[in-house]
Design an enzyme around this catalytic site. Structure first.
Site, short mmCIF file in Angstrom:
data_model
loop_
_atom_site.label_atom_id
_atom_site.label_comp_id
_atom_site.label_asym_id
_atom_site.label_seq_id
_atom_site.Cartn_x
_atom_site.Cartn_y
_atom_site.Cartn_z
N LYS A 150 70.75 47.28 56.13
CA LYS A 150 69.72 47.47 57.15
C LYS A 150 70.20 46.81 58.44
O LYS A 150 70.80 45.72 58.41
CB LYS A 150 68.42 46.81 56.67
CG LYS A 150 67.21 47.07 57.55
CD LYS A 150 65.96 46.38 56.96
CE LYS A 150 64.71 46.68 57.76
NZ LYS A 150 63.52 46.01 57.17
N SER A 160 59.62 49.20 56.65
CA SER A 160 60.56 49.39 57.74
C SER A 160 62.00 49.67 57.29
O SER A 160 62.80 50.17 58.09
CB SER A 160 60.57 48.13 58.61
OG SER A 160 61.06 47.03 57.88
N SER A 216 58.27 46.03 53.26
CA SER A 216 59.31 46.85 53.91
C SER A 216 60.46 47.27 53.03
O SER A 216 61.27 48.10 53.43
CB SER A 216 59.86 46.11 55.13
OG SER A 216 59.00 46.26 56.22
#
Lengths: 485, 480
Positions: B63, B138, B162
């Site tokens: 990420k 996210s 997330s």
């Protein structure tokens, strides 16, 4: 109208701690000689993803400082974030102890013109220092740009806040001197106001004792020498008086001392103050101490100035005044004690230190530990005086020479030919000559002005370049003057 | 079976047996990316293929809020668009030490704020199971990349769900370990007391193995903890008979989609038939979790994001006055959702509101923790759905932030309490995956993985379902 307004002063002091590394990272605390932004890492530069680690040495130094100023050390303290934007603050918040400080409720006793006075200390807490800004053209308001140096960012600070217990600028200065002395004794801070390792902000207001009216409180910042503690506050106290005469410029605000202009200048008003939005620092667990830890820190404390002073008076039988000067730095006190260990007239040692030694240090702008003169030099000098090898006045120049060269007094006396003259015939010749050359003064003396004798002694000493034995000179001058003609 | 469909464990086994060459592993994933990435848009950056790799290329995607030295870390924000990381995050260091091959940085909601990856300043990511749907967020890019077969493993971060919510939407496993077990050093902070790095994979076993690699106490993160229980994989195949599970009735309220409720009920029946006890409980404070979270997380975020001021790095808009320099930089650099949360956080920390909001939320958080402790004194785990609905359409909720916030109602409690929590797929509804969530007490990570492993066997979910649908969508290009 009252003739004298009461002055109310409280201080906020920031002391840089002499830890090896910064408060929350491994960077060194010695940054003075570094190129800008070289003594930095992701943590103290506020890089994304970097996290703070509490420096345990800073906690220990904080505890020692707190104990030295008679604070109660809290077993639980915590770091908070103080949020505000400024280019010298890399993270956009300062990590500080707001709600739960490391220590509270201390005091220091100061000696004022009216006797001893207790100044209460509200709290001592730990925080990190900010970086430094350099404004183009040295002026923030006209600078085209400013540069940021983060070498200092993250250096540990102990903030010490007093109660508003000082009632004159002079008391504030005495307090600051005493605090500095204690911090230096404790070896947690080098106490240099000029260089900013110790910083002092003052809150000041005036009160009319008759009406009870109080002026708005003003915070004075940027007081960067002991001289200015007194001067800035005197200036501000007299400015504040205007409030009682309707001066509308006296408002609650922060003002900065401008040492060039010798006055305070408005920085920001109450309305412009930040809302710091304090909240607990989630990246750092609370500081939890044990009583044992605190007691161990207490044991590490050195003998503090007050205790040392008391002991000097008792052990060496010297006046309190002497003792208070001798303990003004740990190093000077040690110098005195080392002399006394090998020389048995403490008062004599004290006299020489308080006058000649301190004068030499001041002239040379050095500290005792940086001087070439050691206790051995001073003892050597005193012994030469005792043995009648040298006069006291010549001894002063020997000491000056020793400060300059580091040579031992015996050597200097030898080399400079300063050996005292005790030969009566030789001295008598000069005495007679001086008396002969000054008939007017002789007449004055004979007329009852006996003090005139010092004139002749002085002239003889001068003529003999201070080498004459003053006892003999004194004796001969008297004898010859008093001899009936 | 194609290499890109294999789990990390399967690839390792095949390579060590000499059935697949290391080169072929990399070829497979680079080829897969070349084929599907245009549609999925999981990556912000795909790194050029390097010829230097270990004996087994352990392919992983990261990420884009974790720092890799010398590479850009954008947080999917304009303010960090050109920020090059000066150091390696601890998790990256650990991956490098274990010869992992980082194939790229994945898309995300800007600064990890969002539940759909639509808050990326660059582009939205598409759900491989249905390209018109969001992948969740996210960490939507990481979840989508794993689901699409672009990599077998990925790292995400989980502040309020997330990792788990996108895992549920994309039909993969997503695990948030106990707070503190994985160092946050080098993870761009959002809500410091909630943030936790964790892994995505296409099997519980893979995720457990990845957790072993990335966890461990270290001295650069003061909140990092020692996982004294050791190996995350050690309990995987332990029998589950006799375990006691709590199902909070607050988790199966009207807000929950019926199809999801049905699948959860089915799994519960299977568990019971294996001698597991499942009881419905009431956890009243759970209803306040979203409110607590949306005070604490924005408060911490408002402070954490203060460093993006244009002075030292990142986007910088100059102006004659310092104040306007800050305002211009941050106005141009941050997106709407980030600004909204900075404002909420600034408000709740302000003098006069702090007690009413932040302090009250802290007290409520303490109460929630107590409630969870009480449940864990009687039950081994808390189970429930991961999300109230399956993946929703791109653009469907962007105008309604409050509805978006409710995506996390089931996942937020684990962040507020710091406990381990996993989402694993248990089936589909209307062709979209359904996630089930398991929460255990702090440090019961291996236990949570044990139950997840058992349920994975019961659910028998096809992790390659998303890839197949994607291939179908790509139509005649497939096979060429």
């Amino acid at each position: 109208m009252a003739s004298e307004y009461e002055i109310v002063i409280g201080l906020e002091i920031h002391a840089q701690l002499l830890t090896r590394t910064k408060m929350f990272c491994g960077c060194s605390t010695e940054y003075a000689f570094n190129e800008p932004n070289t003594n930095v890492c992701p943590v103290c530069m506020g890089m994304p993803g970097a996290l703070p680690i509490t420096n345990e040495e800073a906690i220990r130094f904080g505890v020692k400082a707190a104990l030295a100023i008679n604070c109660h050390v809290n077993l639980y303290s915590r770091f908070d974030r103080k949020n505000y934007f400024y280019p010298d603050l890399p993270k956009g918040y300062q990590i500080t102890q707001y709600k739960y400080p490391l220590a509270e409720h201390g005091y220091l006793t100061i000696e004022t013109s009216t006797g001893e006075k207790k100044i209460r200390i509200r709290r001592l807490h730990l925080e990190e220092d900010a970086g430094k800004l350099m404004h183009q053209a040295d002026k923030i308001d006209t600078a085209e740009y400013s540069l940021v140096d983060l070498n200092r960012a993250g250096v540990p600070l102990a903030e010490i806040v007093t109660e508003p217990d000082m009632s004159s600028p002079q008391e504030a200065k005495i307090f600051m001197e005493k605090l500095r002395n204690i911090l230096r004794y404790t070896e947690v801070c080098n106490g240099n106001l000029e260089e900013g390792s110790l910083r002092c902000d003052a809150n000041i207001s005036l009160r009319d004792p008759e009406t009870g009216n109080v002026t708005p409180r003003v915070e004075v910042k940027n007081i960067n020498s002991f001289k200015f503690v007194e001067r800035a506050l005197e200036y501000e106290a007299s400015r504040l008086k205007g409030y009682f005469e309707g001066d509308k410029d006296v408002i609650r605000e922060t003002r900065g001392w401008d040492s060039k202009l010798q006055k305070t200048i408005s920085q920001r008003s109450k309305e412009e103050e930040n809302d710091y939005r304090y909240f607990p620092e989630p990246d750092i667990p609370p500081v939890v101490l044990t009583s044992e830890y605190i007691e161990n820190a207490r044991k590490e404390l050195p003998e503090l100035p007050d205790a040392k002073k008391k002991r000097f008076v008792q052990t060496y039988n010297i006046p309190e005044y002497d003792a208070s000067i001798l303990v003004s730095t740990k190093e000077l006190a040690a110098f005195f004690e080392e002399c006394c260990a090998n020389y048995d007239k403490p008062k004599e040692v004290s006299n020489w230190i308080m006058t000649e030694v301190l004068k030499e240090l001041k002239d040379r702008e050095i500290e005792i530990n940086d001087a070439k003169v050691t206790p051995k030099h001073l003892i050597g000098l005193l012994t030469e005086i005792d043995r009648g090898m040298i006069s006291k006045s010549a001894a002063k120049s020997v000491l000056a020479k020793a400060f300059e060269t580091g040579m031992m007094p015996g050597e200097i006396i030898e080399k400079e030919g300063l050996k005292q003259i005790s030969n009566t015939d030789e001295i008598q010749k000069i005495v007679e000559k001086v008396i002969e050359e000054n008939p007017k003064v002789v007449a004055q003396y004979k007329g009852g002005k006996t003090k005139a004798i010092t004139f002749f002694i002085g002239q003889v000493m001068k003529a003999m370049r201070g080498k004459a034995n003053p006892k003999i000179v004194n004796q001969l001058v008297k004898e010859i003057l008093d001899k009936p003609k | 079976m194609k290499i890109h469909e294999m789990t990390y464990s399967e690839i390792e086994a095949n390579v060590s047996k000499g059935l697949i060459k290391p080169d072929e592993v990399l070829d497979a994933f680079y080829n897969r990316i070349a084929r599907v990435e245009d549609k999925v848009k999981a990556f912000i950056k795909i790194y050029e293929r390097e010829e230097q790799f270990g004996t087994t290329p352990r392919v992983i995607a990261i990420k884009d809020n974790m720092l890799i030295k010398g590479k850009k870390t954008t947080c999917a924000s304009k303010i960090l668009r050109n920020f090059v990381a000066p150091y390696d995050a601890t998790v990256i260091k650990k991956l490098k030490e274990n010869s992992f091959y980082i194939i790229g940085k994945t898309n995300m909601d800007e600064f990890a704020m969002g539940s759909s990856t639509e808050n990326s300043a660059f582009f939205p990511t598409h759900n491989p199971w249905s390209l018109s749907k969001v992948p969740g967020g996210s960490s939507g890019g990481s979840a989508a990349a794993v689901a699409a077969g672009e990599c077998p493993l990925a790292l995400g971060s989980d502040t309020g769900g997330s990792i788990r919510q996108p895992a549920a939407f994309c039909g993969v496993v997503g695990f948030k370990p106990t707070y503190g077990l994985v160092s946050r050093y080098g993870l761009v902070a959002f809500g410091s007391s909630l943030d936790q790095i964790g892994g995505f994979g296409r099997s519980v076993e893979d995720v457990a193995k990845l957790s072993n690699i990335i966890s461990g106490k270290e001295n650069l993160d003061s909140t990092s903890l020692d996982y004294s229980m050791g190996d995350f994989t050690k309990l995987l195949s332990r029998p589950i008979k006799g375990l006691k599970l709590a199902l909070p009735k607050e988790f199966i309220s009207d807000a929950l989609d019926n199809a999801i409720k049905g699948k959860i009920t089915k799994i519960i029946k299977m568990l019971e038939s294996e001698g597991v006890v499942v009881e419905e409980v009431s956890m009243k404070t759970i209803d306040y979790a979203v409110s607590i979270y949306y005070i604490i997380a924005p408060a911490e975020a408002s402070s954490n994001l203060s460093r993006y001021d244009g002075v030292r790095y990142g986007l910088s808009k100059s102006d004659a006055s310092l104040k306007h320099q800050y305002m211009k930089t941050r106005d141009a650099g941050f997106g709407t959702e980030v600004k909204r949360r900075i404002m909420i956080g600034t408000f709740t920390l302000s003098a006069g509101y702090y007690e009413a909001y932040f302090e009250k939320a802290q007290r409520a958080r303490a109460k929630l923790i107590k409630e969870f402790n009480d449940i864990f004194s009687k039950y081994d785990f808390i189970i429930g759905p991961t999300t109230p609905t399956v993946a929703f359409g791109i653009g469907e909720k962007v105008e309604n932030p409050l509805q978006m916030y409710l995506q996390d109602i089931y996942t937020i409690p684990a962040n507020l309490t710091g406990i381990p929590s996993i989402s694993l797929p248990i089936g589909t509804a209307e062709g979209l995956p359904i996630g089930m969530q398991i929460m255990g007490n702090r440090f019961k990570d291996a236990e949570v993985l044990n139950l997840a492993y058992a349920i994975e066997r019961m659910a028998n979910f096809d992790y390659t379902g998303g890839m197949k649908k994607l291939d179908k969508e790509l139509g005649d290009k497939y096979g060429k």
